[in-house]
Design an enzyme around this catalytic site. Sequence first.
Site, PDB file in Angstrom:
ATOM      1  N   CYS A 111       0.858  -1.182   0.000  1.00  0.00           N
ATOM      2  CA  CYS A 111       0.000   0.000   0.000  1.00  0.00           C
ATOM      3  C   CYS A 111       0.896   1.234   0.000  1.00  0.00           C
ATOM      4  O   CYS A 111       1.878   1.275   0.747  1.00  0.00           O
ATOM      5  CB  CYS A 111      -0.886  -0.028   1.244  1.00  0.00           C
ATOM      6  SG  CYS A 111      -1.929   1.431   1.401  1.00  0.00           S
ATOM      7  N   HIS A 153      -8.936  -3.555  -2.465  1.00  0.00           N
ATOM      8  CA  HIS A 153      -7.984  -2.753  -1.675  1.00  0.00           C
ATOM      9  C   HIS A 153      -8.410  -1.277  -1.650  1.00  0.00           C
ATOM     10  O   HIS A 153      -8.456  -0.656  -0.584  1.00  0.00           O
ATOM     11  CB  HIS A 153      -6.586  -2.914  -2.288  1.00  0.00           C
ATOM     12  CG  HIS A 153      -5.505  -2.160  -1.587  1.00  0.00           C
ATOM     13  ND1 HIS A 153      -4.465  -2.772  -0.941  1.00  0.00           N
ATOM     14  CD2 HIS A 153      -5.306  -0.825  -1.440  1.00  0.00           C
ATOM     15  CE1 HIS A 153      -3.679  -1.855  -0.411  1.00  0.00           C
ATOM     16  NE2 HIS A 153      -4.158  -0.660  -0.708  1.00  0.00           N
ATOM     17  N   GLU A 154      -8.732  -0.731  -2.826  1.00  0.00           N
ATOM     18  CA  GLU A 154      -9.069   0.707  -2.901  1.00  0.00           C
ATOM     19  C   GLU A 154     -10.411   0.996  -2.212  1.00  0.00           C
ATOM     20  O   GLU A 154     -10.546   2.017  -1.534  1.00  0.00           O
ATOM     21  CB  GLU A 154      -9.103   1.185  -4.353  1.00  0.00           C
ATOM     22  CG  GLU A 154      -7.776   1.056  -5.097  1.00  0.00           C
ATOM     23  CD  GLU A 154      -6.587   1.629  -4.354  1.00  0.00           C
ATOM     24  OE1 GLU A 154      -6.752   2.623  -3.613  1.00  0.00           O
ATOM     25  OE2 GLU A 154      -5.487   1.058  -4.484  1.00  0.00           O
ATOM     26  N   HIS A 157     -10.116   1.290   1.443  1.00  0.00           N
ATOM     27  CA  HIS A 157      -9.631   2.613   1.867  1.00  0.00           C
ATOM     28  C   HIS A 157     -10.795   3.580   2.114  1.00  0.00           C
ATOM     29  O   HIS A 157     -10.722   4.411   3.014  1.00  0.00           O
ATOM     30  CB  HIS A 157      -8.732   3.236   0.791  1.00  0.00           C
ATOM     31  CG  HIS A 157      -7.285   2.856   0.902  1.00  0.00           C
ATOM     32  ND1 HIS A 157      -6.531   3.147   2.010  1.00  0.00           N
ATOM     33  CD2 HIS A 157      -6.456   2.231   0.030  1.00  0.00           C
ATOM     34  CE1 HIS A 157      -5.295   2.703   1.813  1.00  0.00           C
ATOM     35  NE2 HIS A 157      -5.216   2.145   0.629  1.00  0.00           N
TER      36      HIS A 157
HETATM   37 ZN    ZN Z   1      -3.576   1.255  -0.158  1.00  0.00          ZN
END
Ligand code: ZN
Length: 183
Positions: A111, A153-154, A157
Amino acid sequence: MNTLEIVQIGCPVLRTKAKALSKEQILSPSIQSLIQEMKDTMHAAPGVGLAAPQIGRSLQLAVIEDKPDYLQSVPATILKERDRKPVEFHVIINPRLTIESEVKADFYEGCLSIHGFLGKVNRALSVKVECLNEKAEPVTIHAQGWYARILQHEIDHLHGILCIDRMNIQSLTTLENYQRYHL
Ligand code: ZN
């Protein structure tokens, strides 16, 4: 080209649930220029995805691109096992993620906000994402393999979740030791 500072783990914005954007906000000059700056920042990093909280903005917005250039430096066996293929630049806004496959895979993942470290994260191999694009148009994405991982993953966030929350923490490694022992 105007790049933005990528905030690092410990910065509270990374743990805050991001706010949705209205169609009017998406089309505003300030968000349109933010998208361009996030694109430039992702390219400069370089990375395959960047979510707005990572540049200190608590908004449900992320940019994604996996360039053919990036794949050239990755061994063919790794591209194949990860099912990693080029993904064109695009923007996801106010995304809703649905896991489409019960099958998961464990791969090392990093990340930009946890600079210099990687670890194994178990993620679904197939997802559906319903979102708006940079023109505030509704879009449905069906993604597999590495692209499905990038989306998970995004979108994490945007909910204040970081990959270390889902990581097999015993696999945590520096980038240097990943290249030395785990590649
Ligand atoms: Zn990330």
